[in-house]
Motif scaffolding. Structure first.
Motif, short mmCIF file in Angstrom:
data_model
loop_
_atom_site.label_atom_id
_atom_site.label_comp_id
_atom_site.label_asym_id
_atom_site.label_seq_id
_atom_site.Cartn_x
_atom_site.Cartn_y
_atom_site.Cartn_z
N TYR A 98 -104.80 -30.35 -10.13
CA TYR A 98 -104.71 -31.80 -10.16
C TYR A 98 -104.53 -32.40 -8.76
CZ TYR A 98 -99.67 -30.85 -9.89
OH TYR A 98 -98.43 -30.40 -9.54
N ILE A 99 -104.36 -31.57 -7.72
CA ILE A 99 -104.16 -32.10 -6.38
C ILE A 99 -105.39 -32.87 -5.91
CG2 ILE A 99 -103.78 -31.44 -3.96
CD1 ILE A 99 -102.01 -29.22 -4.92
N ASP A 100 -106.55 -32.54 -6.43
CA ASP A 100 -107.78 -33.31 -6.18
C ASP A 100 -108.11 -33.40 -4.69
OD1 ASP A 100 -109.99 -34.72 -6.93
OD2 ASP A 100 -109.00 -36.66 -6.92
N ASP A 101 -107.90 -32.31 -3.97
CA ASP A 101 -108.30 -32.20 -2.56
C ASP A 101 -107.51 -33.14 -1.65
OD1 ASP A 101 -109.83 -30.74 -0.79
OD2 ASP A 101 -111.28 -32.35 -0.56
N PRO A 153 -98.64 -34.77 -10.86
CA PRO A 153 -99.73 -35.16 -11.78
C PRO A 153 -99.53 -36.59 -12.26
CG PRO A 153 -98.19 -33.71 -12.88
CD PRO A 153 -97.78 -33.72 -11.44
N LEU A 154 -100.64 -37.22 -12.63
CA LEU A 154 -100.56 -38.61 -13.08
C LEU A 154 -99.68 -38.73 -14.32
CD1 LEU A 154 -101.57 -41.51 -12.64
CD2 LEU A 154 -103.53 -40.97 -14.09
N PHE A 155 -99.76 -37.76 -15.19
CA PHE A 155 -98.86 -37.66 -16.35
C PHE A 155 -98.77 -36.19 -16.71
CE2 PHE A 155 -103.12 -38.72 -17.82
CZ PHE A 155 -103.41 -37.69 -18.71
N THR A 156 -97.83 -35.84 -17.51
CA THR A 156 -97.59 -34.46 -17.87
C THR A 156 -98.83 -33.87 -18.55
OG1 THR A 156 -95.24 -34.94 -18.19
CG2 THR A 156 -96.09 -32.87 -19.13
N LYS A 163 -100.94 -38.57 -8.68
CA LYS A 163 -100.59 -39.99 -8.57
C LYS A 163 -101.29 -40.61 -7.37
CE LYS A 163 -96.69 -43.13 -7.85
NZ LYS A 163 -95.23 -43.26 -7.65
N LEU A 164 -101.30 -39.91 -6.24
CA LEU A 164 -101.90 -40.45 -5.04
C LEU A 164 -103.41 -40.59 -5.17
CD1 LEU A 164 -101.62 -41.37 -2.11
CD2 LEU A 164 -101.86 -38.99 -1.41
N SER A 165 -104.09 -39.58 -5.70
CA SER A 165 -105.54 -39.66 -5.82
C SER A 165 -105.96 -40.76 -6.78
CB SER A 165 -106.11 -38.31 -6.29
OG SER A 165 -105.68 -38.01 -7.60
N PHE A 166 -105.18 -40.96 -7.85
CA PHE A 166 -105.50 -42.02 -8.81
C PHE A 166 -105.36 -43.40 -8.17
CE2 PHE A 166 -104.30 -44.93 -12.30
CZ PHE A 166 -105.42 -44.78 -13.10
N ALA A 198 -97.67 -42.34 -17.79
CA ALA A 198 -98.36 -42.22 -16.51
C ALA A 198 -97.52 -42.86 -15.40
CB ALA A 198 -99.73 -42.90 -16.58
N THR A 199 -97.60 -42.27 -14.22
CA THR A 199 -96.83 -42.77 -13.07
C THR A 199 -97.65 -43.78 -12.29
OG1 THR A 199 -97.59 -40.88 -11.78
CG2 THR A 199 -95.46 -40.68 -12.87
N CYS A 200 -98.10 -44.83 -12.98
CA CYS A 200 -98.89 -45.87 -12.32
C CYS A 200 -97.98 -46.82 -11.55
CB CYS A 200 -99.69 -46.68 -13.35
SG CYS A 200 -100.99 -45.74 -14.18
N PRO A 201 -98.43 -47.33 -10.42
CA PRO A 201 -97.64 -48.37 -9.73
C PRO A 201 -97.60 -49.63 -10.57
CG PRO A 201 -99.79 -48.12 -8.69
CD PRO A 201 -99.68 -47.01 -9.70
N SER A 202 -96.61 -50.45 -10.33
CA SER A 202 -96.44 -51.66 -11.13
C SER A 202 -97.16 -52.86 -10.55
CB SER A 202 -94.94 -51.99 -11.27
OG SER A 202 -94.36 -52.17 -9.97
N SER A 203 -97.59 -52.79 -9.29
CA SER A 203 -98.24 -53.94 -8.66
C SER A 203 -99.12 -53.48 -7.51
CB SER A 203 -97.20 -54.95 -8.14
OG SER A 203 -96.44 -54.37 -7.10
N TYR A 204 -99.92 -54.41 -7.01
CA TYR A 204 -100.77 -54.10 -5.87
C TYR A 204 -99.93 -53.75 -4.64
CZ TYR A 204 -104.01 -54.94 -2.01
OH TYR A 204 -104.75 -54.83 -0.86
N GLU A 205 -98.82 -54.46 -4.46
CA GLU A 205 -97.98 -54.19 -3.30
C GLU A 205 -97.42 -52.77 -3.35
OE1 GLU A 205 -97.48 -55.88 -0.62
OE2 GLU A 205 -98.79 -57.51 -1.29
N GLU A 206 -97.01 -52.33 -4.54
CA GLU A 206 -96.49 -50.97 -4.66
C GLU A 206 -97.59 -49.94 -4.42
OE1 GLU A 206 -94.38 -48.05 -7.99
OE2 GLU A 206 -94.34 -50.24 -8.27
N ALA A 207 -98.81 -50.24 -4.87
CA ALA A 207 -99.92 -49.32 -4.62
C ALA A 207 -100.21 -49.21 -3.13
CB ALA A 207 -101.16 -49.79 -5.38
N ARG A 208 -100.19 -50.32 -2.43
CA ARG A 208 -100.44 -50.30 -1.00
C ARG A 208 -99.31 -49.61 -0.24
NH1 ARG A 208 -104.25 -53.43 1.50
NH2 ARG A 208 -103.58 -52.16 3.25
N SER A 209 -98.11 -49.68 -0.77
CA SER A 209 -96.98 -49.06 -0.07
C SER A 209 -97.12 -47.55 0.02
CB SER A 209 -95.66 -49.42 -0.78
OG SER A 209 -95.59 -48.80 -2.05
#
Length: 773
Positions: A98-101, A153-156, A163-166, A198-209
């Protein structure tokens, strides 16, 4: 299957190429599932446009197959990935898939950021991107967070995405799709509600962080509200401007001084240049101009084929010795991000682009580097040099000392140097950056002191004619009096000034360096049109460049198109043929058939052959409304035409570009006198050839001769008021193409397109300077 046929030069006559195209189309039809459209893989479309099969076939034969598209994954072939021998590496298990390179990417980022830090001391490392006005802190915690997110992983049970690649893929799709921040946040909320594990960010700002570990930050530098100084370096601790005594701070309703009145955003150039070499593919492409560029013919495809580039290599052979040293171009323009004319606001981004990259990459949005965001509410004008200080200091440092940089393609470190090759702006910004005023009787920076201009008494403007002096010495038109201004013209063309000539002129300029002058002053005759000494002359090599500031071809095209449209349709307020223009003709003794005819106290305007009247105007507008273009070719030409009022307004730069090069010859052919239609058709053909993707350098000399003849023909047709400075500037474009390379790599359209996207982003995020919200 052998796909060497994709690179065959003679596509139209090669049986192997035709057989390869037929094989590709057969595969694509079987994969299209009944659809009549597929992605076009030609060199220009690059799988970004869906076109009918027949158009795709035409593109492949005329434009060629994209040489990098060797696995036809969009047309039926499966993407092949390198096989990993799990048995040979006991540490590699199924859990690591799941590391996705991302690990490889982070390895390059780590090496590029800490290549000069001893092993085991990374925790105390200070990145080279630190800035004097920003507290120095270690970036290791944020990098460790990136590494952790790359392994989580994005989820179990997920084996496809970390999480990062997603998050990286989501941000990539947002950029390609032009999503707003609001829609991106709504998507994240939907994903979190549908997949709570899933360990998705809650907002665009969190994704950019999540990207903070890459070191792409900006620095806030306070500025004087009157554009006098930056509170930076020796002025960093001052609370008021030493020039105008204006306060650095804005008083709030509570009376405290904590909010700066004006803030410059500086995006350091260093990490962005280092980032280009953190990717194996991009770092290889950065050497394309020397390792892979075709140099055996006279075709100009890239700025590296220009005279300026070649001369720079000769003058600075140490710089040219390493192909990885970066050559940059600079563009800047102002815009109102709030679309509110009642509340004017002008923000000025300064954008850099690397010309090391191949032609199909160097003008793509993803390789544009924002360097400065100059705040409003007004344009900085000639004081833009105040805000350019951080960038120029970086460029001087990169030229003189270089920057230790990690090259992912060679897995080694080298010293990176960078040079600014030229700037390209519209004509008003040209004056702000160069220091040569683009107004008045000496408005042309190329003709310099020898600019030919006449003041029109009734039109209250300067006109720029006298193009016969650019003709060959024995040309018959030099002796024709009646067809021009009633005089013979045997003058020689103005001499092209070298860098040393410009420096000599600047020695005559008074003490007006970058910054705000203390008083308004009138220029002396020795100073010509120089208003200041540009800050770019702090660059050691600036005066040696053959071309320092480029003319914007699309800006010139737009102004020429507006002049032709306004005069052709006699649009009030835009036509160059009005009562004042006819009175000026009388004073100059030109074109007697167009002089005002007096009858007592009344007078009439004789009909001009270059103006459409009555039913002709109606038919012209009706024809223009019915013109259809392929999707994405032109934006709003049809909606800018009013058949009822017989007027055209609201043309954007690209609309004028399309009309001038594609529609003007067809439009004038059926309405105007043959000699007038021929002159306008030749003007259209000139710009079409000049703006070609590739141009033969031997043809540019012919274009230089052609534009002189065309402008002389226009002088015999249109009144002097038609010839503003933008018409005159067309005569210098072929020479600039020889010096600076193909026009497509210097014009402002890619920058304007990028500026439009930037404007939408700022509209979502920004507020006027000083706004509490």
């Amino acid at each position: 299957m052998d796909r060497s046929w994709m690179n065959l030069p003679d596509r139209l006559r090669s049986p192997a190429y035709a057989e390869g195209v037929n094989h590709f189309l057969t595969l694509a039809r079987s994969h299209a599932m009944g659809s009549d459209r597929i992605r076009c893989p030609c060199r220009l479309c690059s799988n970004n446009l869906f076109l009918p099969f027949r158009e795709v076939e035409t593109h492949l034969f005329i434009k060629g197959f994209n040489p990098t598209y060797t696995q036809w994954i969009f047309h039926g072939e499966e993407e092949t990935r390198p096989l990993i021998d799990v048995d040979s590496d006991p540490d590699l298990t199924d859990e690591d898939e799941y590391i996705d390179d991302m690990d490889h990417m982070l390895d390059d980022v780590w090496a590029g950021t800490f290549h000069n830090v001893p092993q085991g001391s990374q925790g105390d490392a200070i990145p080279t991107t630190s800035h004097p006005s920003v507290p120095e802190t270690s970036c290791k915690p944020s990098f460790d967070q990136l590494l952790e997110d790359a392994r989580r992983p994005l989820f179990t049970g997920c084996t496809k995405f970390s999480k990062l690649s997603f998050v990286v893929k989501l941000l990539h799709i947002k950029t390609l799709g032009g999503w707003s921040i609001k829609s991106f946040d709504q998507l994240l909320n939907l994903l979190r509600a549908a997949f709570p594990d899933a360990t998705c960010p809650s907002s665009y700002e969190e994704a950019r962080s999540l990207e903070r570990g890459l070191g792409f930050k900006y620095h806030q530098i306070h500025a004087c509200p009157n554009d006098c100084i930056l509170f930076w370096k020796e002025n960093a601790d001052k609370n008021e401007c030493p020039v105008c005594k204006a306060s650095r701070w804005m008083s709030t309703t509570h009376g405290t001084r904590v909010i700066p009145q004006k803030v410059l955003r500086h995006f350091s150039l260093v990490p962005r240049l280092q980032g280009l070499y953190m990717s194996t593919k991009i770092s290889t492409d950065m050497r394309w101009h020397k390792d892979q560029r075709v140099t055996t013919d006279t075709i100009m495809r890239h700025p590296a084929d220009s005279e300026s580039w070649k001369t720079f290599d000769k003058d600075h052979s140490w710089f040219a010795g390493d192909a990885r040293n970066v050559r940059l171009g600079l563009a800047s323009d102002g815009f109102n991000p709030f679309n509110n004319l009642a509340k004017p606001y002008s923000i000025w981004p300064v954008i850099l682009v690397s010309y090391n990259l191949p032609p199909w990459s160097c003008m793509k949005d993803q390789f544009f580097m924002t360097s400065l965001l100059i705040p409003g509410p007004k344009s900085p004008g000639n004081d833009i040099d105040v805000y350019l200080q951080p960038l120029v200091d970086e460029l001087v440092e990169l030229w003189e000392h270089g920057l230790p940089t990690y090259d992912a393609s060679t897995k080694g470190t080298f010293t990176l140097h960078a040079a600014l090759m030229w700037t390209i702006n519209d004509f008003p910004a040209y004056g702000n950056l160069s220091g040569w005023s683009t107004k008045g009787k000496l408005a042309c920076p190329s003709c310099n002191a020898n600019t030919e201009s006449n003041w029109l008494k009734f039109g209250r403007k300067q006109c720029y004619m006298g193009h016969r002096r650019f003709l060959s010495p024995d040309h018959i038109w030099r002796s024709k009096k009646g067809l021009f201004n009633g005089k013979e013209d045997h003058r020689i063309p103005p001499r092209v000034l070298s860098g040393s000539d410009i420096v000599s002129q600047l020695h005559m300029v008074g003490d007006v360096q970058f910054g705000k002058s203390r008083r308004k002053r009138k220029r002396t005759s020795e100073e010509l049109n120089w208003t200041k000494i540009s800050i770019f002359f702090k660059l050691p090599y600036w005066s040696t460049l053959l071309i320092r500031h480029n003319l914007d071809v699309m800006h010139i095209e737009k102004n020429i198109c507006d002049n032709i449209f306004g005069t052709l349709l006699n649009i009030p307020g835009k036509t160059k043929d009005n009562i004042n223009a006819r009175r000026d003709l009388e004073i100059l003794g030109m074109r007697k058939e167009l002089h005002l005819r007096h009858a007592g106290e009344r007078f009439t305007l004789p009909t001009a052959m270059y103006t459409l009247h009555g039913e002709e105007r109606n038919k012209f507008c009706e024809w223009l409304v019915e013109v259809k273009f392929p999707d994405g070719f032109a934006s709003n030409i049809t909606c800018c035409v009013s058949v009822r009022d017989c007027k055209i307004s609201g043309f954007k730069s690209h609309d004028c570009h399309v009309f001038l090069q594609r529609l003007l010859p067809i439009a004038v052919g059926g309405f105007l006198r043959p000699d007038i239609a021929l002159a306008l058709t030749e003007l259209s053909s000139f710009f079409k050839k000049l703006c070609s993707q590739t141009v033969d350098i031997t043809h540019l000399s012919q274009l230089q001769s052609d534009i002189v003849i065309i402008l002389c023909k226009l002088e015999m047709i249109f009144p002097p008021s038609f010839f503003d400075v933008m018409i005159h500037l067309a005569i210098h474009l072929p020479r600039e193409a020889i010096l600076g390379g193909p026009v497509q790599y210097r014009w402002m359209y890619p920058f304007e397109r990028y500026l439009g996207k930037f404007k939408r982003y700022v509209k979502n995020k920004a507020r006027p300077e000083g706004s509490i919200a």
